[in-house]
Design an enzyme around this catalytic site. Structure first.
Site: not given
Ligand SMILES: NC(=O)c1ccc[n+]([C@@H]2O[C@H](COP(=O)([O-])OP(=O)(O)OC[C@H]3O[C@@H](n4cnc5c(N)ncnc54)[C@H](OP(=O)(O)O)[C@@H]3O)[C@@H](O)[C@H]2O)c1
Length: 336
Positions: A207, A56, A210
């Protein structure tokens, strides 16, 4: 803070984890000071699980975590680290995976140094390296456990067959995998396998990056990773945002926000599936984190769960969860 043991073999962690990927990569520019403040706020609110990957931001994310933790907070959280993805200097360049035992030892040495710790709490290959038997990769991490450099082993985006092969070598704490109201593929075979083997799940994409947060708009496209994801494109985006509006109507009736019901739904599925599930929240700002934490106050009844699933039926999302080329790397999407 509510606590949750990660399966039968893992540590006890907070009921929500914080994923820090977006603070360094994938989701466009992030505000460094606000990222650090968000990590501090998460710790203050009782979050004890931080998830990162050495790729990352090519080490940036681990160094950001080290700076945010400092000596004071180093023992306050468990660190979950993914390794194996090969990056290149070009924008968004990925060149496959390397999970050979020698590569595992190399990756962990760099991560320990960047994180400023003696031991990583949960260490996991980010994807299955098709050129290396999973037994060899897990064996290499098991050796790191014996030497005191790692505490627990996790997996990421692998299917039932690989999970079984990995568990035969060493107990697995958790599988990290995408799971949300609009990504329910793991309910077919992967969650039952986790239940049978006592493996927890750290769910990401709760989410949908997002998309189902209630804050995403048609003009939110920022040219980051998401602009290449089918669900964020054209008519698919219109259809998916229409689903979000259905979700909003149900959420409003419950006195909650869209993001809160989406997170609460994943938590509630843990009881239905008989698997310990900890959502990883991708908040990059304190305001978003606070909203996400509010989901812990929502314990959904059976009727409320059905209401949400009626608003967003399984398989109702338009478009795949990853671009085709990246889906090909997902062992979890193979049907053997
Ligand atoms: N193992 C894998 O293959 C893999 C892949 C992806 C992610 N991950 C892990 O999972 C974690 C979560 O990532 P994700 O993309 O899955 O996260 P997510 O929670 O589905 O989405 C995060 C996005 O949603 C937005 N958002 C809007 N309201 C929110 C709220 N109340 N709380 C949190 N986010 C909000 C965020 O805001 P803003 O942009 O406005 O800040 C961000 O852009 C990553 O950081 C990583 O550690 C793992």
């Amino acid at each position: 803070m509510k606590l949750q043991r990660l399966g039968s073999h893992g540590p006890t962690v907070s009921a929500l984890g914080l994923g820090t990927m977006g603070m360094s990569d994938m989701y466009g520019p992030a505000d460094r000071a606000e990222s650090i403040a968000t990590i501090h706020e998460a710790i203050d609110q009782g979050i004890t699980l931080l998830d990162t990957g050495d790729f990352y931001g090519m080490g940036h994310n681990e160094m950001l975590i080290a700076e945010a933790l400092g000596p004071k907070n180093r023992g306050a959280v468990l660190l979950s680290v993914k390794f194996g993805a090969l990056r290149g200097p070009g924008p968004g360049e990925f060149n496959g995976y390397d999970s050979r035992p020698a590569a595992v030892r190399n990756f962990v040495a760099y991560s320990l140094k960047r994180l400023g710790v003696d031991c990583i709490d949960i260490y996991r290959p980010s994807r299955l390296d098709p050129g290396v038997p999973i037994e060899d990769t897990i064996g290499a991490i098991a050796e790191l456990i014996r030497q005191g450099y790692v505490r627990y082993i996790g997996l990421s985006e692998v299917g039932a067959r690989t999970i079984r092969r990995a568990q035969a070598v060493h107990p697995i704490a958790d599988l990290q995998i995408e799971y949300s109201l609009i990504s329910r593929g793991i309910e077919r075979e992967i969650l039952p396998t986790c239940r049978e083997l006592g493996i927890g799940v750290t769910a990401y994409g709760v989410l949908s990056r997002g998309l189902i947060s209630g804050h995403w708009r048609k003009d939110s496209q920022k040219g980051d990773f998401r602009s290449r994801a089918p669900r964020f494109q054209g008519a698919n985006l219109d259809a998916n945002l229409a689903l979000v509006e259905r979700l909003r109507a149900v959420a409003t009736a419950m006195g909650a926000s869209v993001a809160q019901v989406a997170i609460a739904w994943v938590r509630a599925r843990a009881a239905v599936e008989g698997v310990a599930i900890v959502p990883l929240i991708g908040a990059r700002r304190r305001e978003r984190l606070q909203e996400a934490l509010g989901a812990l106050d929502l314990e959904l009844s059976g009727d409320q769960l059905s209401g949400l699933e009626k608003a967003v039926p399984p398989d109702s999302a338009a478009g795949g969860r990853y671009p085709e080329a990246l889906l090909a790397h997902l062992d979890s999407e193979r049907s053997d």
